[in-house]
Write a protein that holds these residues in place. Structure first.
Motif, mmCIF file in Angstrom:
data_model
loop_
_atom_site.group_PDB
_atom_site.id
_atom_site.type_symbol
_atom_site.label_atom_id
_atom_site.label_comp_id
_atom_site.label_asym_id
_atom_site.label_seq_id
_atom_site.Cartn_x
_atom_site.Cartn_y
_atom_site.Cartn_z
ATOM 1 N N LEU A 127 77.904 24.987 20.927
ATOM 2 C CA LEU A 127 77.756 26.427 20.256
ATOM 3 C C LEU A 127 76.531 26.215 19.544
ATOM 4 O O LEU A 127 76.020 25.213 19.025
ATOM 5 N N TYR A 128 75.813 27.308 19.615
ATOM 6 C CA TYR A 128 74.470 27.706 19.036
ATOM 7 C C TYR A 128 74.501 28.717 18.013
ATOM 8 O O TYR A 128 75.142 29.923 18.383
ATOM 9 N N TRP A 129 73.718 28.782 17.017
ATOM 10 C CA TRP A 129 73.603 29.906 15.980
ATOM 11 C C TRP A 129 72.328 29.885 15.059
ATOM 12 O O TRP A 129 71.865 28.966 15.055
ATOM 13 N N GLY A 130 72.043 30.973 14.919
ATOM 14 C CA GLY A 130 70.821 31.057 13.784
ATOM 15 C C GLY A 130 70.195 32.350 13.918
ATOM 16 O O GLY A 130 70.349 33.208 14.505
ATOM 17 N N PHE A 137 71.008 26.175 14.742
ATOM 18 C CA PHE A 137 72.021 24.957 14.765
ATOM 19 C C PHE A 137 72.562 24.735 15.820
ATOM 20 O O PHE A 137 72.777 25.820 16.562
ATOM 21 N N LYS A 138 72.959 23.557 16.337
ATOM 22 C CA LYS A 138 73.900 23.526 17.628
ATOM 23 C C LYS A 138 75.009 22.617 17.128
ATOM 24 O O LYS A 138 74.965 21.865 16.105
ATOM 25 N N GLN A 139 76.289 22.670 17.689
ATOM 26 C CA GLN A 139 77.368 22.085 17.527
ATOM 27 C C GLN A 139 77.961 21.663 18.758
ATOM 28 O O GLN A 139 78.344 22.764 19.603
ATOM 29 N N PHE A 140 78.274 20.463 19.175
ATOM 30 C CA PHE A 140 79.115 20.030 20.281
ATOM 31 C C PHE A 140 80.655 19.880 19.791
ATOM 32 O O PHE A 140 80.776 19.187 18.937
ATOM 33 N N ARG A 141 81.531 20.402 20.566
ATOM 34 C CA ARG A 141 82.965 20.639 19.966
ATOM 35 C C ARG A 141 83.254 20.539 18.524
ATOM 36 O O ARG A 141 82.733 21.474 17.820
ATOM 37 N N GLU A 142 83.705 19.734 17.985
ATOM 38 C CA GLU A 142 84.012 19.557 16.310
ATOM 39 C C GLU A 142 82.943 18.767 15.695
ATOM 40 O O GLU A 142 83.250 18.347 14.413
ATOM 41 N N GLN A 146 73.943 20.181 14.124
ATOM 42 C CA GLN A 146 72.568 19.749 13.840
ATOM 43 C C GLN A 146 71.599 20.742 13.929
ATOM 44 O O GLN A 146 71.642 21.761 14.458
ATOM 45 N N ARG A 147 70.675 20.722 13.008
ATOM 46 C CA ARG A 147 69.402 21.524 13.002
ATOM 47 C C ARG A 147 68.637 21.473 14.393
ATOM 48 O O ARG A 147 68.398 20.308 14.908
ATOM 49 N N ILE A 148 68.324 22.573 14.938
ATOM 50 C CA ILE A 148 67.217 22.460 16.178
ATOM 51 C C ILE A 148 66.134 22.802 15.769
ATOM 52 O O ILE A 148 65.701 24.030 15.187
ATOM 53 N N GLU A 198 66.309 24.068 21.439
ATOM 54 C CA GLU A 198 66.425 22.708 21.052
ATOM 55 C C GLU A 198 65.368 21.957 21.479
ATOM 56 O O GLU A 198 65.460 20.750 21.681
ATOM 57 N N GLY A 199 64.424 22.521 22.165
ATOM 58 C CA GLY A 199 63.333 21.726 22.771
ATOM 59 C C GLY A 199 63.275 21.043 23.670
ATOM 60 O O GLY A 199 62.284 20.231 24.056
ATOM 61 N N LYS A 200 64.048 21.724 24.557
ATOM 62 C CA LYS A 200 64.279 21.004 26.012
ATOM 63 C C LYS A 200 63.463 21.700 27.167
ATOM 64 O O LYS A 200 63.559 21.293 28.289
ATOM 65 N N ALA A 201 62.862 22.548 26.660
ATOM 66 C CA ALA A 201 61.861 23.370 27.458
ATOM 67 C C ALA A 201 61.042 23.941 26.592
ATOM 68 O O ALA A 201 60.987 24.177 25.318
ATOM 69 N N ASP A 202 59.601 24.612 27.383
ATOM 70 C CA ASP A 202 58.650 24.961 26.490
ATOM 71 C C ASP A 202 58.569 26.721 26.519
ATOM 72 O O ASP A 202 57.937 27.201 25.630
ATOM 73 N N ILE A 203 58.867 27.089 27.508
ATOM 74 C CA ILE A 203 58.629 28.867 27.904
ATOM 75 C C ILE A 203 59.655 29.257 29.011
ATOM 76 O O ILE A 203 60.172 28.567 29.590
ATOM 77 N N TYR A 204 59.881 30.616 28.471
ATOM 78 C CA TYR A 204 60.990 31.043 29.034
ATOM 79 C C TYR A 204 60.430 32.509 29.755
ATOM 80 O O TYR A 204 60.485 33.563 28.715
ATOM 81 N N PRO A 205 59.378 32.572 30.573
ATOM 82 C CA PRO A 205 59.058 34.122 31.073
ATOM 83 C C PRO A 205 60.126 34.756 31.894
ATOM 84 O O PRO A 205 60.643 34.177 33.011
#
Length: 253
Positions: A127-130, A137-142, A146-148, A198-205
């Motif tokens: 789950l992601y929101w912001g 933030f992101k959250q895995f299950r319950e 975590q701030r991203i 969450e910083g796992k990639a740098d750009i999305y064109p």
């Protein structure tokens, strides 16, 4: 509209829709096709009905634009100060392929820009929101949220580029020729925005067509994590235009 209440209600709503989607995912579901030949399943319909019913009951003064909802003419919506943008099952092609890369997208658009977004990937239970004014933030299950933060590549640093799994195009290859591409990350749906946030990639064109409901929640989350999203010529990506089809865009960490 209190932010804490909005977060709690919309994240719960996205997870509830995701739960219903996964029930259908576990069955031998059938696939229909729309006029544009894009797939449509019972999961799209069930998720859409659940989300729209909830929003109309709990936010009766806020209109809703949904991929699977009724067409709303521009003269009717052009003066809206805010509205919800919903994709009840983003990445139906990925759902049909059963690769897990599909999401529920819910965004609040205010004054023509995404103010807040929720993306839930039910097969991954992520789950992601912001939003730009709130952080992301992101959250895995319950587990605890975590701030991203996005990753801002230094000048000359090799880039990890997000590529659409189902919508490659020659124009993208031309665009990438001028970039120091270190890695191509192929993914489906709005999941790409989550990886960027969450910083796992740098750009999305993106050069191939998308609609507002494909991008609104993702843009809010990327911007809340410190990133940016503009048209190909560097202009702000404006929402609630006469057409709901987005121009090409670049999302950056």
């Amino acid at each position: 509209m209190a932010y804490d209440t909005l977060v709690g209600e919309l994240t719960d709503l996205a997870k509830l829709a995701g739960h219903e989607i996964m029930k259908i995912y576990a069955t031998d579901f059938t696939v229909d096709y729309k006029d544009d030949e894009s797939p449509l399943t019972q999961a799209d319909r069930v998720s859409n009905r659940l989300i729209l019913d909830y929003l109309r009951d709990n936010y009766p003064d806020v209109p809703v634009v949904s991929e699977e909802g009724p067409h709303i003419p521009y003269p009717e919506r052009q003066s809206w100060p805010r509205y919800f943008s919903v994709d009840p099952l983003d990445g139906t092609k990925e759902f049909v392929k059963r690769n897990g890369e599909f999401t529920v997208n819910i965004a609040l658009v205010a004054r023509n820009f995404p103010a807040f977004g929720v993306i839930y990937a039910p097969a991954m239970e992520m789950l992601y929101w912001g939003g730009k004014d709130f952080g992301s933030f992101k959250q895995f299950r319950e587990f605890a949220p975590q701030r991203i933060h996005t990753h801002k590549a230094a000048e000359g640093e090799g880039l990890r580029v997000l590529i659409s799994r189902s919508h490659p195009c020659p124009e993208l290859e031309v665009f990438l020729e001028d970039l120091p591409v270190e890695q191509r990350i192929v993914a489906g749906s709005a999941w790409k925005f989550c990886l960027l946030a969450e910083g796992k990639a740098d750009i999305y064109p993106r050069m191939t067509p998308t609609r507002e409901w494909d991008t609104a929640a993702g843009q809010a989350i990327v911007e809340g994590a410190g990133g940016s999203m503009t048209t190909l010529d560097g202009q702000p990506l404006v929402y609630n235009r006469q057409t709901l089809v987005n121009p090409g865009f670049i999302a950056r960490g």
